[in-house]
Design an enzyme around this catalytic site. Structure first.
Site, PDB file in Angstrom:
ATOM      1  N   LYS A 137      -2.124   6.139  -4.700  1.00  0.00           N
ATOM      2  CA  LYS A 137      -3.732   7.010  -4.536  1.00  0.00           C
ATOM      3  C   LYS A 137      -3.085   8.520  -4.777  1.00  0.00           C
ATOM      4  O   LYS A 137      -1.909   9.376  -4.689  1.00  0.00           O
ATOM      5  CB  LYS A 137      -3.588   7.074  -2.827  1.00  0.00           C
ATOM      6  CG  LYS A 137      -3.354   5.727  -1.752  1.00  0.00           C
ATOM      7  CD  LYS A 137      -3.373   5.504   0.310  1.00  0.00           C
ATOM      8  CE  LYS A 137      -3.597   4.607   0.778  1.00  0.00           C
ATOM      9  NZ  LYS A 137      -2.281   4.176   0.963  1.00  0.00           N
TER      10      LYS A 137
ATOM     11  N   ASP B 286       0.927  -1.133   0.182  1.00  0.00           N
ATOM     12  CA  ASP B 286       0.074   0.161  -0.017  1.00  0.00           C
ATOM     13  C   ASP B 286       0.988   1.402   0.375  1.00  0.00           C
ATOM     14  O   ASP B 286       0.867   1.551   1.005  1.00  0.00           O
ATOM     15  CB  ASP B 286      -0.432   0.233   0.851  1.00  0.00           C
ATOM     16  CG  ASP B 286      -1.558   1.156   1.325  1.00  0.00           C
ATOM     17  OD1 ASP B 286      -2.955   1.381   0.361  1.00  0.00           O
ATOM     18  OD2 ASP B 286      -1.582   2.433   2.006  1.00  0.00           O
TER      19      ASP B 286
ATOM     20  N   HIS C 218      -7.007   9.922  -2.405  1.00  0.00           N
ATOM     21  CA  HIS C 218      -6.417  10.007  -0.884  1.00  0.00           C
ATOM     22  C   HIS C 218      -7.415  10.426   0.498  1.00  0.00           C
ATOM     23  O   HIS C 218      -8.006   9.775   1.187  1.00  0.00           O
ATOM     24  CB  HIS C 218      -5.952  10.685  -1.079  1.00  0.00           C
ATOM     25  CG  HIS C 218      -4.487  10.065   0.202  1.00  0.00           C
ATOM     26  ND1 HIS C 218      -2.998   9.578  -0.057  1.00  0.00           N
ATOM     27  CD2 HIS C 218      -4.399   9.827   0.737  1.00  0.00           C
ATOM     28  CE1 HIS C 218      -2.009   9.017   0.781  1.00  0.00           C
ATOM     29  NE2 HIS C 218      -3.102   9.102   1.669  1.00  0.00           N
TER      30      HIS C 218
ATOM     31  N   TYR D 152       3.888   9.876  -0.129  1.00  0.00           N
ATOM     32  CA  TYR D 152       4.312   8.911   0.342  1.00  0.00           C
ATOM     33  C   TYR D 152       5.940   9.289  -0.064  1.00  0.00           C
ATOM     34  O   TYR D 152       6.357   9.198   0.767  1.00  0.00           O
ATOM     35  CB  TYR D 152       4.185   7.291   0.600  1.00  0.00           C
ATOM     36  CG  TYR D 152       2.823   7.199   1.482  1.00  0.00           C
ATOM     37  CD1 TYR D 152       2.067   8.096   1.863  1.00  0.00           C
ATOM     38  CD2 TYR D 152       2.709   5.706   1.346  1.00  0.00           C
ATOM     39  CE1 TYR D 152       1.157   7.959   2.680  1.00  0.00           C
ATOM     40  CE2 TYR D 152       1.076   5.272   1.837  1.00  0.00           C
ATOM     41  CZ  TYR D 152       0.444   6.701   2.198  1.00  0.00           C
ATOM     42  OH  TYR D 152      -0.580   5.991   3.544  1.00  0.00           O
TER      43      TYR D 152
HETATM   44  N1  LIG Z   1      -5.012   5.878   3.546  1.00  0.00           N
HETATM   45  C1  LIG Z   1      -4.866   6.959   4.397  1.00  0.00           C
HETATM   46  O1  LIG Z   1      -4.646   8.001   4.393  1.00  0.00           O
HETATM   47  C2  LIG Z   1      -3.727   6.410   5.659  1.00  0.00           C
HETATM   48  C3  LIG Z   1      -3.574   7.085   6.378  1.00  0.00           C
HETATM   49  C4  LIG Z   1      -2.691   6.364   7.185  1.00  0.00           C
HETATM   50  C5  LIG Z   1      -2.000   5.307   6.879  1.00  0.00           C
HETATM   51  N2  LIG Z   1      -2.569   4.406   5.403  1.00  0.00           N
HETATM   52  C6  LIG Z   1      -1.806   2.766   5.119  1.00  0.00           C
HETATM   53  O2  LIG Z   1      -1.688   1.810   6.621  1.00  0.00           O
HETATM   54  C7  LIG Z   1      -0.017   1.586   7.009  1.00  0.00           C
HETATM   55  C8  LIG Z   1      -0.292   1.267   8.034  1.00  0.00           C
HETATM   56  O3  LIG Z   1      -0.832   2.403   8.607  1.00  0.00           O
HETATM   57  P1  LIG Z   1       0.511   3.547   9.879  1.00  0.00           P
HETATM   58  O4  LIG Z   1       1.474   3.841   9.004  1.00  0.00           O
HETATM   59  O5  LIG Z   1       0.038   4.867   9.675  1.00  0.00           O
HETATM   60  O6  LIG Z   1      -0.164   2.967  11.604  1.00  0.00           O
HETATM   61  P2  LIG Z   1       0.659   1.515  11.834  1.00  0.00           P
HETATM   62  O7  LIG Z   1       0.575   0.771  11.217  1.00  0.00           O
HETATM   63  O8  LIG Z   1      -0.827   1.262  12.818  1.00  0.00           O
HETATM   64  O9  LIG Z   1       2.133   1.365  12.206  1.00  0.00           O
HETATM   65  C9  LIG Z   1       3.315   1.585  12.209  1.00  0.00           C
HETATM   66  C10 LIG Z   1       4.402   2.188  13.423  1.00  0.00           C
HETATM   67  O10 LIG Z   1       4.430   0.909  14.339  1.00  0.00           O
HETATM   68  C11 LIG Z   1       5.027   0.759  14.955  1.00  0.00           C
HETATM   69  N3  LIG Z   1       5.035  -0.979  14.382  1.00  0.00           N
HETATM   70  C12 LIG Z   1       4.833  -1.755  13.015  1.00  0.00           C
HETATM   71  N4  LIG Z   1       4.771  -2.636  14.240  1.00  0.00           N
HETATM   72  C13 LIG Z   1       4.771  -2.863  14.855  1.00  0.00           C
HETATM   73  C14 LIG Z   1       5.288  -4.221  15.915  1.00  0.00           C
HETATM   74  N5  LIG Z   1       4.960  -4.896  15.299  1.00  0.00           N
HETATM   75  N6  LIG Z   1       5.057  -4.190  17.288  1.00  0.00           N
HETATM   76  C15 LIG Z   1       6.284  -2.587  17.579  1.00  0.00           C
HETATM   77  N7  LIG Z   1       5.275  -1.598  17.031  1.00  0.00           N
HETATM   78  C16 LIG Z   1       5.522  -1.868  15.155  1.00  0.00           C
HETATM   79  C17 LIG Z   1       6.148   1.420  13.900  1.00  0.00           C
HETATM   80  O11 LIG Z   1       7.498   1.069  13.340  1.00  0.00           O
HETATM   81  P3  LIG Z   1       8.497   0.424  12.422  1.00  0.00           P
HETATM   82  O12 LIG Z   1       8.887   0.242  11.284  1.00  0.00           O
HETATM   83  O13 LIG Z   1       9.638   1.132  12.896  1.00  0.00           O
HETATM   84  O14 LIG Z   1       8.833  -0.645  12.952  1.00  0.00           O
HETATM   85  C18 LIG Z   1       5.323   2.229  12.916  1.00  0.00           C
HETATM   86  O15 LIG Z   1       5.253   3.438  13.921  1.00  0.00           O
HETATM   87  C19 LIG Z   1       0.797   2.741   5.725  1.00  0.00           C
HETATM   88  O16 LIG Z   1       1.780   2.972   6.364  1.00  0.00           O
HETATM   89  C20 LIG Z   1      -0.406   3.113   4.922  1.00  0.00           C
HETATM   90  O17 LIG Z   1       0.130   2.649   3.527  1.00  0.00           O
HETATM   91  C21 LIG Z   1      -3.353   5.294   5.118  1.00  0.00           C
END
Ligand SMILES: NC(=O)c1ccc[n+]([C@@H]2O[C@H](COP(=O)([O-])OP(=O)(O)OC[C@H]3O[C@@H](n4cnc5c(N)ncnc54)[C@H](OP(=O)(O)O)[C@@H]3O)[C@@H](O)[C@H]2O)c1
Length: 294
Positions: free
Chosen positions: A80, A50, A115, A55
């Protein structure tokens, strides 16, 4: 669905294409490391990436597919539109789809989402029409939206009907195959999920780990203890068992593997239900609440 899930599990979209149920996100993944990080995710077995124009790493993320040696058609790649430099419009959507194809060198994009609804009614409609045309041109396989509130979804549905009338019938207005929102136990979005389910639209859940900002919650910790899994694994399994498609991000190999270790246990239905709250807490951003004019 819950009992037989595996890392290879997919869901069939209304567009007819299959989408793997666990997605790997690259928001804030540094551009220079993005190819290697996605390649590691593919090595572990993820088959769904994704990304987004905004990004600034979709090129390196797309390059991981060729670098992995995995056939192109076995990896589901999302981007997106728009990006900050190119606000939402018909013209910018045409441009950004072409830019994504050029940068990723993937030949086609599996999914392109709008997006967020920011841009106002005319630009949202224009961007959608550009996506419909990109599907007809074979550049994109499936399309959808992200961060739309129910009022934005209703507006889009009306526009699709209008396009069908103007362009010659069913399907000519495009099909919303996927929607993407922040969803987790503290933000379950029942209204949006119900809107989508009633129409067969698959719901992707971003920030399923609440951006690591809520680890230590007593209920999640108790489940982690009960199942001998980590809190991250409990939250991701919750998402899968709610029928969502979680998109999880990490730059660390050990966590990328941990976050895919979801298939040797199953939460009970009661555990899934009990973890869900009626709270409304967003850890990312929340354009769903914006008025139609924004
Ligand atoms: N459409 C939208 O508006 C939108 C908005 C936000 C996100 N997204 C998509 O959704 C994806 C995921 O969401 P997100 O990045 O916001 O948040 P997330 O996946 O809920 O959390 C990511 C965070 O958690 C940490 N992490 C990951 N695995 C872990 C584990 N097993 N134990 C402890 N910490 C852990 C990561 O750090 P490290 O990387 O240091 O491991 C990072 O700081 C994004 O990358 C993006 O592709 C879309």
């Amino acid at each position: 669905m819950a009992s037989k899930l595996s890392l290879n599990s997919t869901v069939k979209l209304i567009s007819g294409y299959e989408m793997p149920l666990l997605g790997f996100g690259v928001y804030q993944t540094p551009k220079a490391e993005c190819t290697d990080i996605c390649k590691e995710a593919l090595r572990i077995g993820y088959r769904h990436i994704d990304s987004a124009s905004d990004y600034y790493n979709q090129g390196p993320a797309g390059a991981s597919v060729a670098a992995s040696g995995i056939p192109r058609n076995e990896v589901f790649f999302t981007t997106k539109v728009p990006m900050r430099r190119y606000p939402l419009s018909y013209e910018n959507t045409v441009k950004l789809v072409d830019m994504a194809l050029e940068e990723t060198k993937l030949g086609y994009l599996d999914l392109v989402l709008i997006h967020s609804p920011y841009g106002g009614p005319e630009n949202r409609k224009g961007a959608w029409r550009a996506l419909v045309e990109s599907v007809e041109a074979g550049k994109v396989r499936s399309i959808g939206v992200s961060n739309y509130g129910v009022h934005h979804l209703d507006e889009l549905e009306q526009y699709i009907a209008q396009l069908e009338t103007e362009r010659g019938g069913k399907g000519k207005g495009g099909i919303i195959s996927v929607g993407q929102w922040e969803v987790h136990p503290w933000l379950t979005r029942p209204d949006i999920v119900q809107w989508c389910r009633a129409r067969g639209i698959v719901v992707q859940a971003y920030s399923p780990l609440l951006r690591a900002k809520r680890f230590g919650d007593p209920k999640v910790m108790a489940l982690a203890e009960k199942y001998g899994k980590t809190e991250a694994q409990i939250l991701l399994r919750w998402s899968l068992q709610r029928g969502l498609v979680p998109l999880v991000k990490s730059v660390k190999a050990s966590r990328i593997a941990e976050n895919a270790g979801l298939y040797d246990f199953e939460l009970t239905e009661a555990d899934v239900e009990d973890l869900a709250t009626t709270e409304y807490i967003s850890y990312a951003w929340d354009p769903t609440v914006e008025p139609l004019g924004a």
